[in-house]
Design an enzyme around this catalytic site. Structure first.
Site, PDB file in Angstrom:
ATOM      1  N   ILE A  18      18.588  -0.887 -14.875  1.00 49.01           N
ATOM      2  CA  ILE A  18      18.503   0.209 -15.854  1.00 49.01           C
ATOM      3  C   ILE A  18      17.298   1.114 -15.638  1.00 49.01           C
ATOM      4  O   ILE A  18      17.147   2.124 -16.339  1.00 49.01           O
ATOM      5  CB  ILE A  18      18.474  -0.344 -17.298  1.00 49.01           C
ATOM      6  CG1 ILE A  18      17.291  -1.302 -17.484  1.00 49.01           C
ATOM      7  CG2 ILE A  18      19.789  -1.010 -17.632  1.00 49.01           C
ATOM      8  CD1 ILE A  18      17.142  -1.780 -18.921  1.00 49.01           C
ATOM      9  N   GLY A  21      10.524   2.299 -11.045  1.00 46.53           N
ATOM     10  CA  GLY A  21       9.363   3.166 -10.912  1.00 46.53           C
ATOM     11  C   GLY A  21       8.400   2.575  -9.917  1.00 46.53           C
ATOM     12  O   GLY A  21       8.720   1.612  -9.207  1.00 46.53           O
ATOM     13  N   MET A  23       5.884   0.808 -10.395  1.00 44.82           N
ATOM     14  CA  MET A  23       5.383  -0.528 -10.688  1.00 44.82           C
ATOM     15  C   MET A  23       6.470  -1.588 -10.697  1.00 44.82           C
ATOM     16  O   MET A  23       6.166  -2.773 -10.783  1.00 44.82           O
ATOM     17  CB  MET A  23       4.654  -0.541 -12.031  1.00 44.82           C
ATOM     18  CG  MET A  23       5.517  -0.242 -13.232  1.00 44.82           C
ATOM     19  SD  MET A  23       4.588  -0.345 -14.769  1.00 44.82           S
ATOM     20  CE  MET A  23       4.154  -2.074 -14.799  1.00 44.82           C
ATOM     21  N   VAL A  26      13.582  -2.544 -13.456  1.00 49.73           N
ATOM     22  CA  VAL A  26      13.974  -3.148 -14.728  1.00 49.73           C
ATOM     23  C   VAL A  26      15.484  -3.384 -14.733  1.00 49.73           C
ATOM     24  O   VAL A  26      16.263  -2.513 -14.343  1.00 49.73           O
ATOM     25  CB  VAL A  26      13.577  -2.248 -15.919  1.00 49.73           C
ATOM     26  CG1 VAL A  26      13.931  -2.923 -17.240  1.00 49.73           C
ATOM     27  CG2 VAL A  26      12.090  -1.919 -15.880  1.00 49.73           C
ATOM     28  N   LYS A  41      11.763  -7.289 -15.904  1.00 47.50           N
ATOM     29  CA  LYS A  41      11.091  -6.366 -14.996  1.00 47.50           C
ATOM     30  C   LYS A  41      10.514  -7.141 -13.813  1.00 47.50           C
ATOM     31  O   LYS A  41       9.715  -8.064 -13.987  1.00 47.50           O
ATOM     32  CB  LYS A  41       9.970  -5.612 -15.710  1.00 47.50           C
ATOM     33  CG  LYS A  41       9.174  -4.698 -14.774  1.00 47.50           C
ATOM     34  CD  LYS A  41       8.153  -3.863 -15.530  1.00 47.50           C
ATOM     35  CE  LYS A  41       8.824  -2.806 -16.368  1.00 47.50           C
ATOM     36  NZ  LYS A  41       7.853  -1.908 -17.006  1.00 47.50           N
ATOM     37  N   ASP A 139      -2.091   2.727 -20.630  1.00 40.79           N
ATOM     38  CA  ASP A 139      -1.168   3.562 -19.845  1.00 40.79           C
ATOM     39  C   ASP A 139      -0.127   4.210 -20.759  1.00 40.79           C
ATOM     40  O   ASP A 139       1.073   4.093 -20.542  1.00 40.79           O
ATOM     41  CB  ASP A 139      -0.480   2.740 -18.763  1.00 40.79           C
ATOM     42  CG  ASP A 139       0.274   3.642 -17.763  1.00 40.79           C
ATOM     43  OD1 ASP A 139      -0.222   4.749 -17.479  1.00 40.79           O
ATOM     44  OD2 ASP A 139       1.350   3.250 -17.296  1.00 40.79           O
TER      45      ASP A 139
END
Length: 547
Positions: A18, A21, A23, A26, A41, A139
């Site tokens: 879904i 990125g 990092m 997910v 994740k 963040d």
């Protein structure tokens, strides 16, 4: 090749990808033990890391995940578990059918101010709880705010981005990723604190209204980083009722920003169609350097030990050196006590006025000297009137008088238009230029009453009853001060209680030109430096109430 159907940590069956990125990736997954849908994740480590750095990144991800799991809040995505599978760290989180604020802005461009205030209020409520628990997000950006299909707003990724996210530093010290939502102190290399979260939230809400963050977006991350470090924010053009609040959230100095709890309450007011309450930074004097004012992040263990020690009361710390190198590769160890005090306190601060010596009691000799001063002033005034009268006769009457009056008015207007250039207000203003010995409380109260009588009629006159410290704290300088008083029909001191040390606790009644009335508890400190007596600080002592 696909990971669909993969069993992670012997328990979580991956279902659908879904999101992804810098990092990580997910997935939705089925928890085969508790029979529920979760979000999983997979945290992706940077390629090319040395083995020791890889191990440290994994341990950091695990540690930060456990810290985030401590927070349980209706507007924060819960972290259920931290697992390791195939030598990679995985986070198991609450699943919320949603779109990120970033995705929504990509589709729509911008959102209305009241909708943005509602989003911000929900996020701020979670962040205020996090700060109370000693957790700093670090963040906050549109991509980490989820807008649920049912209208719920939640923030995700507590603490994880600092460990492995898209604002990281390589071994050479170069920044990777965009710093667009960083606070200025973080861009300079200082350790993030709760005020940094406040700034990042303000940047996020600014972007939702204006279409881009306060410092813009640029592929040149170093140039953008310098802009962020400067802290110079252009006022938003489309924020309407959110404008003033956004500028408070985006103040360059961390100690000048409201707490997250104050931001939450103000955003709630705007979301409900009310005016955001005004915040005046507390009158504070540091007792030890807050985390964001310490040395740049370079030696984590040494810094953690330093922050754990509280200097003695009244100890003066040297200011930190200006840092030019951003080093966020290895964050320092943090403890809840060193991160964030309760949300209703300013970090590491005590009322400044408590450090001032109490003024000596007024004596009969003081009254005698004041009487002498008044007599002398009366004699001088009579002489001036006589000279003016003689001048009128010699110059042929009205024409000369009117010309002089016009010149005087012009000079006064010029002064009023450039008050910020004055380090000391004119001696003729307010109670300045009269006190060679400590003023009595009755004289101080008279200054406050004169100030509120004058301000709605002439902002330039009341401005000259304040000193440079007061003027330097005004958002927007004299122009912002004048703009505020343009909306006030009348201001009066309802009550005034002397608290000693030149400090007053008051209630001020504001009657606005739109007809609304509010009563606000305020604190005022008065500065006497012979011969000037001027207002030095104004602070909020509680929530305003309707009149």
């Amino acid at each position: 090749m696909t990971d669909d159907g993969r069993l992670v940590a012997g328990r979580y069956r991956l279902s659908q990808r879904i999101g992804s990125g810098a990092m990580g990736v997910v997935w939705t997954a089925h928890d085969e033990r508790l029979h529920r849908t979760v979000a999983v994740k997979q945290l992706l480590l940077q390629p090319g890391l040395a083995e020791a750095d890889t191990d440290e990144a994994k341990r950091r991800a695990m540690r930060e995940g456990r810290i985030a799991a401590r927070l349980q809040h209706p507007h924060a995505v819960a972290v259920y578990d931290v697992a390791e599978d195939d030598s990679q760290p995985w986070l198991i989180m609450e699943y919320l059918p949603s779109k990120s604020l970033s995705a929504v802005l990509s589709e729509r461009g911008t959102l209305p101010p009241r909708d943005v205030a509602s989003i911000g209020m929900q996020v701020a409520s979670a962040l205020a709880a996090a700060h109370n628990a000693g957790i700093v997000h670090r963040d906050i950006k549109p991509g980490n705010i989820l807008l649920g299909d049912d209208g719920t707003v939640k923030i995700t990724d507590f603490g994880i981005s600092r460990a492995t996210g898209d604002v990281t530093v390589t071994a050479t010290g170069m920044l990777a990723g965009t710093p667009a939502y960083l606070a200025p102190e973080v861009a300079k290399g200082y350790d993030p604190g709760s005020p940094s979260d406040v700034f990042s939230l303000g940047s996020t809400l600014y972007a939702a209204i204006e279409g881009e963050p306060p410092f813009g977006l640029s592929e040149n991350t170093i140039a953008l980083l310098h802009k962020v470090a400067s802290g110079k924010v252009n006022p938003p053009r489309n924020a309407g009722p959110l404008t003033a609040l956004l500028m408070r959230l985006l103040r360059a100095e961390p100690e000048d920003r409201p707490t997250m709890a104050e931001a939450r309450d103000a955003l709630a007011a705007v979301a409900n169609g009310q005016a955001a309450p005004a915040f005046t930074p507390a009158v504070v004097a540091p007792t030890h350097p807050p985390s964001w004012r310490g040395a740049p992040v370079q030696q984590p263990q040494q810094q953690a030990a330093t922050r754990a020690l509280t200097p003695p009361q009244g100890h003066q710390q040297a200011p930190p050196p200006n840092a030019t190198r951003v080093d966020m590769h290895t964050p320092p160890a943090r403890t809840a006590s060193a991160q964030q005090p309760p949300s209703n306190h300013r970090p590491a601060a005590a009322p400044q006025y408590s450090q001032r010596p109490r003024p000596a009691a007024a004596s009969s000799s003081l009254k005698s000297k004041k009487s002498t001063v008044y007599t002398a002033l009366a004699i001088v005034a009579a002489a001036v009137i006589g000279i003016m009268f003689a001048s009128m006769i010699s110059n042929g009457g009205d024409n000369g008088t009117n010309n002089n009056a016009g010149a005087n008015t012009s000079a006064q207007q010029t002064q009023g238009n450039e008050p910020t250039k004055q380090s000391t207000p004119p001696k003729s203003a307010g109670k300045a230029g009269q006190w060679t010995q400590a003023p009595e409380p009755s004289d101080q109260e008279a200054l406050l009453r004169d100030y509120f009588t004058a301000a709605p009629k002439s902002a330039s006159e009341s401005w000259q009853m304040t000193n440079a410290k007061f003027q330097g704290r005004q958002q927007g300088g004299y122009a912002g001060y004048e703009q505020f008083w343009k909306g006030i029909q009348k201001a009066e001191l309802v009550s005034a209680t002397y608290d000693g040390n030149f400090f007053w606790k008051t209630e001020v009644k504001y009657t606005k030109k739109d007809g609304s009335v509010s009563i606000e508890p305020k604190g005022f400190s008065i500065k006497w430096e012979s011969p000037n007596m001027l207002i030095e600080t104004e602070s909020s002592l509680g929530a305003p109430r309707s009149g």
